[in-house]
Design an enzyme around this catalytic site. Structure first.
Site, PDB file in Angstrom:
ATOM      1  N   ASN A   1       0.875  -1.173   0.000  1.00  0.00           N
ATOM      2  CA  ASN A   1       0.000   0.000   0.000  1.00  0.00           C
ATOM      3  C   ASN A   1       0.911   1.222   0.000  1.00  0.00           C
ATOM      4  OD1 ASN A   1      -1.818   2.027   0.446  1.00  0.00           O
ATOM      5  ND2 ASN A   1      -2.775   1.093   2.243  1.00  0.00           N
TER       6      ASN A   1
ATOM      7  N   ARG B   1      -2.480  -2.164  -3.516  1.00  0.00           N
ATOM      8  CA  ARG B   1      -3.686  -1.363  -3.342  1.00  0.00           C
ATOM      9  C   ARG B   1      -3.601  -0.169  -4.298  1.00  0.00           C
ATOM     10  NH1 ARG B   1      -5.116   3.135   1.026  1.00  0.00           N
ATOM     11  NH2 ARG B   1      -7.263   3.428   0.400  1.00  0.00           N
TER      12      ARG B   1
ATOM     13  N   ARG C   1     -12.539  15.818   7.267  1.00  0.00           N
ATOM     14  CA  ARG C   1     -13.300  16.168   6.061  1.00  0.00           C
ATOM     15  C   ARG C   1     -14.730  16.561   6.400  1.00  0.00           C
ATOM     16  NH1 ARG C   1     -11.741  10.737   3.446  1.00  0.00           N
ATOM     17  NH2 ARG C   1      -9.508  11.031   3.118  1.00  0.00           N
TER      18      ARG C   1
ATOM     19  N   GLU D   1      -8.297  -5.333   4.995  1.00  0.00           N
ATOM     20  CA  GLU D   1      -8.140  -5.045   3.566  1.00  0.00           C
ATOM     21  C   GLU D   1      -6.944  -5.795   2.982  1.00  0.00           C
ATOM     22  OE1 GLU D   1      -8.804  -1.007   5.062  1.00  0.00           O
ATOM     23  OE2 GLU D   1      -9.347  -0.482   3.010  1.00  0.00           O
TER      24      GLU D   1
ATOM     25  N   HIS E   1     -13.130   2.772  -0.204  1.00  0.00           N
ATOM     26  CA  HIS E   1     -13.147   1.740   0.854  1.00  0.00           C
ATOM     27  C   HIS E   1     -13.792   0.445   0.352  1.00  0.00           C
ATOM     28  CE1 HIS E   1     -13.349   5.154   4.092  1.00  0.00           C
ATOM     29  NE2 HIS E   1     -12.098   4.746   3.950  1.00  0.00           N
TER      30      HIS E   1
END
Ligand code: ADP
Length: 398
Positions: free
Chosen positions: A7, A91, A241, A384, A180
Site C-alpha cells: 500500500n 492497493r 473532512r 483489507e 473503501h
C-alpha cells in the site's frame, strides 16, 4: 502461496507478507519518510518482535529493496530468499469506470491506471510509483492491482450520477465512484459467514467508520449505493473532512474569506469534520477525553457524526426495502461503543436493538444485537490486506 501486499503512499509504504490460504501474516511493516531520509519498521507477529532501521530511501525502489532485505534477513527475516514471494498485490485507490474487479498488472493496465490520475491526483501517482518500484526490484514476479473503487462499480446509473448536466459525466466522467470498496466487500463476506446465510440473499449496510468514513448499501452481494462520491470528500463528516455540504458554501467562503477554490477545498478536506467542529482533534479518542472534561464542542462534533451515519443508514434501508444486518468496522466502528450505541438508538421499530453488555467489547468480531432483534448488528474488524492477498492469489493462481 506467499503474497506481498503493498500500500504505497507518496512518502510512505505499508507492507504485509501473508499466506492467503491460512491467513497467517508472516511479517508486516512500514517505510516512512521516503524521499526525505528513510525509516523502516518491521514486525514479525509470530515472535512479537519489532525492529526499526534508518535506511536511505531516496525513492520507492530503495524502500522496496529495504523491505525485501528485512524479509530475508538472517536474524529477523521470515523467508530465505525473494523467490519465495509468489505474487505482489497492490492497493490502487482509483480504477475509474475501467476496473470493476482486481486485475493482473500488464502494460495496458498501467496505462489505464495512469488515465485515472486526474480522478485521484493525490493517490494514484503514489500507487503507480509503488508498482513501478516493485517491478524494478522484483522483475518477473506477477503483480495484481486491487482497487478501492472496484466494488462499487455495480451501482446503478440512477444511484451514481450527480444532478448536474449529463454532458459533464460524458466529458469528464464526473459521478459517484465510492471508496473503501475492499473493506466493504470484506466485511460483507464475513457477515454472510457469521449469519450462516449466502451473501446473495442478504441486504446489508456496512459502516466503515475510521479517520475517513463511508457507508455502503450491499444488496445481494452487490454495492448499490455508497456515501463517498467523486472524491472521498463526499458523504459523512469525518476526522478532518466536511462530508457533503451545500456547494454554494464554497463560493460564499471564497468571497467572504478571500480564498481560492483550492483553498476552500483544502479547508473542507483538512480542517473540517470532527476537527473543525470540536476545535480539539480529528481523533475520536481525543474527542472522548474532551467530552469527559465537559467540552461541549467535542460532544457536538460526535453528535453530528452519529446523526449523519444514522441518516445514511436509514436512506439505504429505504433503498433496499429492508435490511438483514448493519455492520460496524474500522477504527471507530470496531472500537467506539458510544458511537455504535447512539447510531442504533431508537431503531427498535426497524428491528434494530443493541445489547449494551455485548456492545462493551472492542475490536472483536461479534454480533452485538439483543437476542430477539430481527436485524443483526455486527462488529467485524476489517482486513483489507487479506482481501488484497486473496484476490491476488486467486488471479495469479488461474
Ligand atoms: P484510517 O481511516 O486512518 O484507516 P482507522 O480505521 O485506523 O483510520 O480509524 C482511526 C480512528 O479510529 C481514530 O479517530 C481513532 O480515534 C479511532 N479509534 C481507534 N481506537 C479507538 C478506541 N479504542 N476508541 C475510540 N476510537 C478509536
Amino acid at each position: 502461496m506467499k503474497v506481498l501486499v503493498i500500500n504505497a503512499g507518496s512518502s510512505s509504504l505499508k507492507y504485509q507478507l501473508m499466506d492467503p490460504a491460512t491467513k497467517e501474516v508472516l511479517a508486516k511493516g512500514l517505510c516512512e519518510r521516503i524521499g526525505i531520509d528513510g525509516r523502516l519498521t518491521h514486525k514479525v507477529p509470530a515472535t512479537g518482535s519489532e525492529y526499526t532501521f534508518d535506511i536511505a530511501m531516496p525513492t520507492h525502489a530503495e524502500a522496496i529493496q529495504a523491505v525485501l532485505s528485512a524479509l530475508t534477513d538472517a536474524d529477523h527475516g521470515v523467508i530465505k530468499s525473494m523467490d519465495e514471494i509468489d505474487a505482489v498485490g497492490h492497493r490502487v485507490v482509483h480504477g475509474g469506470e475501467k476496473f470493476s474487479a482486481s486485475v493482473l498488472i500488464t502494460d495496458d493496465v498501467m496505462d489505464a491506471i495512469r488515465e485515472c490520475v486526474p480522478l485521484a491526483p493525490l493517490h494514484n501517482p503514489a500507487n503507480i510509483t509503488g508498482i513501478e518500484a516493485c517491478q524494478k526490484v522484483m522483475p518477473g514476479v506477477p503483480m495484481v492491482a486491487v482497487f478501492d473503487t472496484a466494488f462499487h462499480q455495480t451501482m446503478p446509473k440512477s444511484h451514481y450520477l450527480y444532478g448536474i448536466p449529463y454532458e459533464y459525466y460524458e466529458k469528464y466522467k464526473i459521478r459517484r465512484y465510492g471508496f473503501h470498496g475492499t473493506s466493504h466487500k470484506y466485511v460483507s463476506q464475513q457477515a454472510a459467514l457469521m449469519l450462516g446465510r449466502p451473501l446473495e440473499e442478504l441486504r446489508l449496510v456496512t459502516c466503515h467508520l475510521g479517520n475517513g468514513s463511508s457507508i455502503c448499501a450491499i444488496s445481494r452481494g452487490k454495492s448499490i449505493d455508497t456515501s463517498m462520491g467523486f472524491t472521498p470528500l463526499d458523504g459523512l463528516p469525518m476526522g478532518t473532512r466536511a462530508g457533503n455540504v451545500d456547494p454554494a458554501i464554497i463560493e460564499f467562503l471564497m468571497e467572504h474569506e478571500k480564498l481560492s477554490a483550492g483553498e476552500v477545498i483544502d479547508i473542507l478536506n483538512k480542517k473540517s469534520g470532527m476537527l473543525g467542529i470540536s476545535g480539539v482533534s480529528s481523533d475520536f479518542r481525543d474527542l472522548d477525553t474532551a467530552i469527559e472534561d465537559g467540552n461541549e464542542q467535542a460532544a457536538l462534533a460526535k453528535d453530528m457524526f452519529n446523526i449523519s451515519v444514522k441518516k445514511m443508514i436509514g436512506s439505504y434501508i429505504a433503498e433496499m426495502g429492508g435490511v438483514d444486518a448493519i455492520i460496524f468496522t474500522a477504527g471507530v466502528g470496531e472500537n467506539d461503543r458510544s458511537v455504535r450505541w447512539d447510531i442504533c438508538e431508537n431503531m427498535e421499530y426497524l428491528g434494530v436493538k443493541i445489547d449494551p453488555e455485548k456492545n462493551k467489547y472492542r475490536g472483536k468480531q461479534m454480533d452485538i444485537s439483543i437476542d430477539w432483534a430481527r436485524v443483526r448488528v455486527l462488529v467485524i474488524p476489517t482486513n483489507e490486506e487479506l482481501m488484497i492477498a486473496q484476490d491476488t492469489a486467486a488471479i495469479v493462481g488461474k
